[in-house]
Design an enzyme around this catalytic site. Sequence first.
Site, PDB file in Angstrom:
ATOM      1  CG  ASP A 122       2.423   4.161  52.962  1.00 31.91           C
ATOM      2  OD1 ASP A 122       0.895   3.739  53.026  1.00 31.91           O
ATOM      3  OD2 ASP A 122       3.400   3.161  53.115  1.00 31.91           O
ATOM      4  CE  LYS A 144       0.369  -5.148  52.982  1.00 32.91           C
ATOM      5  NZ  LYS A 144       1.182  -4.035  53.153  1.00 32.91           N
ATOM      6  NE  ARG A 177       9.300  -1.381  30.329  1.00 33.31           N
ATOM      7  CZ  ARG A 177       9.846  -0.302  29.573  1.00 33.31           C
ATOM      8  NH1 ARG A 177       9.829   0.940  29.723  1.00 33.31           N
ATOM      9  NH2 ARG A 177      10.466  -0.559  28.462  1.00 33.31           N
ATOM     10  CE1 TYR A 223       5.321  -3.437  55.059  1.00 36.15           C
ATOM     11  CE2 TYR A 223       6.698  -2.796  53.383  1.00 36.15           C
ATOM     12  CZ  TYR A 223       5.868  -3.981  53.962  1.00 36.15           C
ATOM     13  OH  TYR A 223       5.746  -5.033  53.463  1.00 36.15           O
TER      14      TYR A 223
HETATM   15  C1  LIG Z   1       2.552  -3.407  52.943  1.00 41.75           C
HETATM   16  C2  LIG Z   1       2.953  -2.233  53.262  1.00 41.75           C
HETATM   17  C3  LIG Z   1       4.012  -1.606  52.080  1.00 41.75           C
HETATM   18  C4  LIG Z   1       4.351  -2.339  51.152  1.00 41.75           C
HETATM   19  O1  LIG Z   1       3.760  -2.899  49.947  1.00 41.75           O
HETATM   20  P1  LIG Z   1       3.742  -4.033  49.472  1.00 41.75           P
HETATM   21  O2  LIG Z   1       2.553  -4.374  48.448  1.00 41.75           O
HETATM   22  O3  LIG Z   1       4.073  -5.271  50.175  1.00 41.75           O
HETATM   23  O4  LIG Z   1       5.129  -3.875  48.493  1.00 41.75           O
HETATM   24  C5  LIG Z   1       4.065  -0.346  52.250  1.00 41.75           C
HETATM   25  N1  LIG Z   1       3.532   0.534  53.376  1.00 41.75           N
HETATM   26  C6  LIG Z   1       2.788   0.017  54.300  1.00 41.75           C
HETATM   27  C7  LIG Z   1       2.232   0.989  55.280  1.00 41.75           C
HETATM   28  C8  LIG Z   1       2.260  -1.244  54.233  1.00 41.75           C
HETATM   29  O5  LIG Z   1       1.627  -1.813  55.061  1.00 41.75           O
END
Ligand SMILES: *Cc1c(COP(=O)(O)O)cnc(C)c1O
Length: 404
Positions: free
Chosen positions: A193, A218, A63, A116
């Site tokens: 982000d 992603k 952790r 998101y």
């Molecule tokens: C998918 C996504 C998230 C969240 O990510 P997870 O790995 O599903 O928790 C946050 N921001 C954007 C722009 C995303 O496409």
Amino acid sequence: MPSTSAHALATRVLHGDDAQFAAERAVHPVVAPIYWTATFAAEDAESFAAMSADPRHPAVYTRHGNPTHERVQRIMADLEGTEDALLTASGMGAISTSVLALVKKGDHVIAQTRHYMAAARLFADVLPSYGVEVSIVEQSELGNFEKEIKPNTVLIYIETPANPTIVLTDVAGIAALAKKHSTPNNRIVTIADNTFAGPVNTRPADLGIDVVVHSATKSLGGHHDLTAGVICTSRELGTKIHLMHTILGSVASPMDAWLLLRGIRTLTLRVDKINSNALALAEFLEQQPNVERVYYPLLKSHPQHELAQRQMKGGGPVIAFAVKGDYKATAEFVAQLKLIVHAVSLGGIDSLIVHTATMWKSTMSEAQMKEAGIAVNFVRFSVGVEDVDDLKADLTQALATVPS
Ligand SMILES: *Cc1c(COP(=O)(O)O)cnc(C)c1O
């Protein structure tokens, strides 16, 4: 301690391979091993004390840190041009951990109308319930952010490009705003982000952003097979965020960390291919008689094309477009696709598509969808690494079903 036949079976199943394990330390694998362990042994009392004293020791307790995580973190910090990086169990883990580390009751935060979905909930519902004031602004105008800045503003949170219409935020502009309005007593921190653009296309830290977060699920992972997130920032903010991380516990499994490390090895190759496939397909879709409108940052028709060129080297994987048809015709078009998979997520090697209205039907009213610019004939297309002509052919045969 090597086990001998003097030990009972219950002990030998734990220690029968100790000698092999010790010998492995002299082995040099080409590929990084997975440190699939929750805890790490100390050599002696002194080293145990030293290990325990370091909250970010990479080999005490997973952790707090793990050597497999550490390798991903080194590469991610380099990719984003930051001093520090922290791996989390998901993109939302990265977002919630960094935001909660930086705000407290009475603080004010500025976020966007388009985020998101789960991040939007964090700002619209969760933070206000903890006594944090939140302003939500339309992101395409820098002035919208500046108007909301107050003496207790501590955080500006951006996401660019953002669903559903691939709208951009001026990254350098936001960083400059935060610096301009920070005072010796109150620093405004910025978080971006960077999931959609990714570090090959945009490096927010180079443009002055303090904290860069990713859904590594992603493009970074890139194969639709893992869930992880990353936070890239300065050593100072990283230390603060890591402390919150040990409390919230959004810890990536060593297997996911290892898969991410493997995925990142080909990031630049994949992103180059996806950028060129996506631009070609966005231009192709614009020519189709059954397509009403296409949204892609590097299309000349994008309302923020000039900003896109300034802050994006490539347009990234996501194209949004509207077909000429109603809800049913759009659903039918998606159903007719043979190569392009009907699934959420983005940025991986396989092309994926979703009919946006069906995806948000359960969480948004029609009025909210209209407000967010989600039309019933809208689809979100994440372009993969397949041959571009095969993708064009798949789109063409499915578009033929849309009555024009
Ligand atoms: C998918 C996504 C998230 C969240 O990510 P997870 O790995 O599903 O928790 C946050 N921001 C954007 C722009 C995303 O496409």
